[in-house]
Design an enzyme around this catalytic site. Structure first.
Site, PDB file in Angstrom:
ATOM      1  N   LEU A  37       1.127  -1.394   0.354  1.00 51.70           N
ATOM      2  CA  LEU A  37      -0.131  -0.054  -0.096  1.00 51.70           C
ATOM      3  C   LEU A  37       0.755   1.644   0.227  1.00 51.70           C
ATOM      4  CD1 LEU A  37      -3.074  -0.168   2.852  1.00 51.70           C
ATOM      5  CD2 LEU A  37      -2.979   0.340   0.684  1.00 51.70           C
ATOM      6  N   ASP A  38       0.528   2.380  -0.635  1.00 53.24           N
ATOM      7  CA  ASP A  38       1.371   2.922  -0.002  1.00 53.24           C
ATOM      8  C   ASP A  38       1.226   4.318   0.454  1.00 53.24           C
ATOM      9  OD1 ASP A  38       2.003   2.943  -2.934  1.00 53.24           O
ATOM     10  OD2 ASP A  38       0.219   4.577  -3.966  1.00 53.24           O
ATOM     11  N   PRO A  39       2.304   4.755   1.124  1.00 53.16           N
ATOM     12  CA  PRO A  39       2.817   5.587   2.084  1.00 53.16           C
ATOM     13  C   PRO A  39       1.156   6.350   1.943  1.00 53.16           C
ATOM     14  CG  PRO A  39       4.290   6.117   0.844  1.00 53.16           C
ATOM     15  CD  PRO A  39       3.786   5.150   0.098  1.00 53.16           C
TER      16      PRO A  39
END
Length: 300
Positions: A37-39
């Site tokens: 998951l992206d930040p």
């Protein structure tokens, strides 16, 4: 600890940041996750601990569900609100116009991965090239969008939310960028929540703060899901104590001496193998028609 810990990933944490926290809390060095998951994204992040890490390359259900915010009239280099603006124009799209293009993004579609992504090109991550200002040609990829619905739209701010479920490798911000291109306005993703992954839902997850509190109280292990929970889509084969010992020691099982003797399962059918007496999940087996056996795929 062996099993799956379901974390609701917070913003400003990478998936590997979450793993680092969980390692400290559990004392378990063997840890992995089932999908980055992206930040800036939040939501379901299954963390595999101990023997569960052996399941990483065998998980069948890689489908995921999301709720994504978007805004029309804007494009950025990252396809989301956190990137550098590349174009901005007035947008007066009506809800009916937006709804009319959504069917084109359901089912099997072709996507070009964004430059700011972890996809590799000639051994280099695209995001590493993008940060150097280098853009390279990317091959289109086939993905499947099982459902895509508009759940909210404000025509004044030209922003809203989409709810979707999709196959592994789907870039939600690319879908939003493509929708913006189709409407002629441009569009960026403004938020992303993963609501489901690997058959687990957001309701089943705990936050990192809750994980810290549970660890402090010695209760974190009780929140682990079993390794077997990753394979609930597979059929199960319950075997005797003697067969369990044989299987656990690397031996194949004679199908004619199991409940499968008249099942006529297709070759290479994967099964959860369990001790009939104790209910213990031993591992995964796979049928071999030529030898009429169930061979070991992976022991847990």
């Amino acid at each position: 600890m062996n099993g799956v810990l379901l974390i609701n990933k917070p913003t400003d944490f990478t998936s590997f940041d979450v793993i680092a926290v969980v390692r400290r809390l559990t004392g378990q060095r063997k840890a992995g996750h089932t999908g980055t998951l992206d930040p800036n994204a939040t939501g379901v992040l299954p963390i595999l601990l101990g023997s569960a890490t052996k399941a990483q390359d065998l998980i069948l259900n890689h489908d995921k569900s999301y709720t994504a915010g978007f805004r029309l009239g804007l494009t950025t280099d990252t396809l989301d609100i956190w990137g550098t603006v590349t174009s901005e124009k007035p947008s007066e799209v009506k809800k009916e116009e937006l709804l009319s293009v959504l069917p084109d993004f359901r089912g099997e579609i072709s996507q070009i991965p964004p430059m700011f992504s972890a996809v590799q090109k000639n051994g280099q991550r695209l995001y590493d090239l993008a940060r150097k200002g280098v853009e390279v040609e990317r091959e289109p990829r086939k993905v499947t969008v099982y459902s895509l619905e508009l759940t909210d739209f404000d025509p004044r701010s030209q922003s809203g939310f989409l709810k979707l479920s999709c196959s592994k490798g789907t870039y939600v911000r690319t879908i939003i960028d493509d929708i913006g291109a189709r409407l002629g306005t441009g569009a960026v993703m403004t938020s992303l929540v993963r609501t489901g992954a690997c058959g687990f839902s957001l309701d089943e997850c705990i936050t990192l703060d809750e994980a810290r509190q549970l660890a402090e109280n010695g209760e974190l292990e009780a929140r682990l899901r079993s390794v077997e929970s990753l394979f609930t889509e597979l059929g199960e084969l319950k075997i005797s104590e003697q067969q369990s010992k044989r299987f656990s020691n690397g031996g194949a099982l004679d199908i004619t001496r199991t409940q499968l003797k008249n099942a006529n399962l297709p070759d290479k059918t994967r099964l959860r193998i369990k001790n009939r007496a104790t209910g213990e999940f031993l591992g995964l087996g796979v049928t071999d028609s030529q030898s009429d056996t169930v061979k070991i795929l992976k022991l847990f």
